[in-house]
Write a protein that holds these residues in place. Sequence first.
Motif, mmCIF file in Angstrom:
data_model
loop_
_atom_site.group_PDB
_atom_site.id
_atom_site.type_symbol
_atom_site.label_atom_id
_atom_site.label_comp_id
_atom_site.label_asym_id
_atom_site.label_seq_id
_atom_site.Cartn_x
_atom_site.Cartn_y
_atom_site.Cartn_z
ATOM 1 N N LEU A 117 0.814 -1.216 0.000
ATOM 2 C CA LEU A 117 0.000 0.000 0.000
ATOM 3 C C LEU A 117 0.846 1.264 0.000
ATOM 4 O O LEU A 117 0.385 2.327 -0.419
ATOM 5 N N ASN A 118 2.078 1.147 0.469
ATOM 6 C CA ASN A 118 2.951 2.317 0.547
ATOM 7 C C ASN A 118 3.595 2.670 -0.789
ATOM 8 O O ASN A 118 4.340 3.661 -0.862
ATOM 9 N N GLN A 119 3.301 1.901 -1.823
ATOM 10 C CA GLN A 119 3.903 2.167 -3.135
ATOM 11 C C GLN A 119 3.205 3.298 -3.889
ATOM 12 O O GLN A 119 3.632 3.668 -4.979
ATOM 13 N N GLY A 120 2.115 3.820 -3.328
ATOM 14 C CA GLY A 120 1.404 4.917 -3.980
ATOM 15 C C GLY A 120 0.555 4.492 -5.152
ATOM 16 O O GLY A 120 0.330 5.279 -6.083
ATOM 17 N N LEU A 121 0.064 3.256 -5.151
ATOM 18 C CA LEU A 121 -0.761 2.765 -6.251
ATOM 19 C C LEU A 121 -2.159 3.376 -6.183
ATOM 20 O O LEU A 121 -2.605 3.866 -5.142
ATOM 21 N N ARG A 122 -2.869 3.326 -7.281
ATOM 22 C CA ARG A 122 -4.234 3.846 -7.326
ATOM 23 C C ARG A 122 -5.164 2.951 -6.507
ATOM 24 O O ARG A 122 -5.020 1.735 -6.483
ATOM 25 N N GLY A 123 -6.129 3.564 -5.847
ATOM 26 C CA GLY A 123 -7.094 2.818 -5.048
ATOM 27 C C GLY A 123 -6.573 2.408 -3.682
ATOM 28 O O GLY A 123 -7.159 1.533 -3.041
ATOM 29 N N THR A 124 -5.488 3.044 -3.214
ATOM 30 C CA THR A 124 -4.922 2.685 -1.918
ATOM 31 C C THR A 124 -5.921 2.902 -0.791
ATOM 32 O O THR A 124 -6.048 2.078 0.121
ATOM 33 N N GLY A 125 -6.652 4.026 -0.842
ATOM 34 C CA GLY A 125 -7.638 4.306 0.198
ATOM 35 C C GLY A 125 -8.727 3.257 0.264
ATOM 36 O O GLY A 125 -9.165 2.864 1.348
ATOM 37 N N LEU A 202 5.805 3.140 8.014
ATOM 38 C CA LEU A 202 6.506 3.269 6.734
ATOM 39 C C LEU A 202 6.467 4.697 6.214
ATOM 40 O O LEU A 202 7.453 5.204 5.660
ATOM 41 N N GLN A 203 5.339 5.359 6.374
ATOM 42 C CA GLN A 203 5.218 6.722 5.888
ATOM 43 C C GLN A 203 6.016 7.711 6.739
ATOM 44 O O GLN A 203 6.227 8.852 6.317
#
Length: 315
Positions: A117-125, A202-203
């Motif tokens: 999820l930390n890769q900044g992909l679309r639909g993370t939320g 991670l963030q």
Amino acid sequence: MAVGQREVPRAAVVTRRGSSGLLAYVRTEQARYGYFFILPTLLYFCVFVAFPLVFAFYLSFHNWNPLSDQRTFVGLDNYAELLRSESFIGSVTNTIVFTVGVIGLTVVFSLLLASTLNQGLRGTGLFRGIFYSPVVTSFVATGLVWLWLLDPGYGVVNYLLGLLGLPRPGWASDPAWAMPTVILTFAWREVGYFTIVYLAGLQGIPESLKEAARIDGANFWQVFWRITFPLLMPTTLFVMVLGLIRATQISFGLIYVMTGGGPVGATDVIVLHLYQQAFEFFRMGYASAVAYVLFVVVFAATLIQFRVLGRRTEF
């Protein structure tokens, strides 16, 4: 006050005493209102936390059936009995297996999902909400749904395994598979919560450190093991400590619904053993002794985690 004298306001009297008197008056008023606002929480703590703790410790030295008025002092007999009890020793063993399995799966899959999820992909939320949804589901609902999915006769999982030509286990009804079943179910429910915790960790890691390592020629795994994972040690310590507490204390509902401690005591953990002694056999003194032994074990395991992982952690 003499007749004819005008009453002087209290604030004016305090002001005449100087700034120190005014400050003392303000602090007194603040403390008074502060105590007033914390009074409900303090009463709740005293009635539902402090008193039960003290009373349970008192009961652990007595034999008491709540259906009778007799309460006999037995000293350390309850503690001596549970240390000799094969059922209690078995529940301790099952608790260790359950806790280690849950924590291991939780740490691995939570970190894996958080890294994805930390890769900044679309639909993370959206995926955050999906992964977290099992956490807000009750243990009873979770247990019933998974019992239906893992039913040996008509469950979806065994149906798919049969289509693939693979063995179809008995899952919760099989002594060899009952413990793995409750471990997987409980870990599935916990992963979503700790994924959010790892994602926050991670963030909080500066990207400049990772970029500097990549410029120096480090690949993905080297960056992860040399930079990301060491800096996640505080988060990992939190996950393991909280995971230990949750696995040993709130697992009762799920195990009670799915297996009831069976089959043949394969999933009889300490909290379930405590419940049976207290509310099925009405041995409140013995159950209180079990509760305090559980507290000591969890406290000791937590200290060990802080001692081992705390050396590698920089807060």
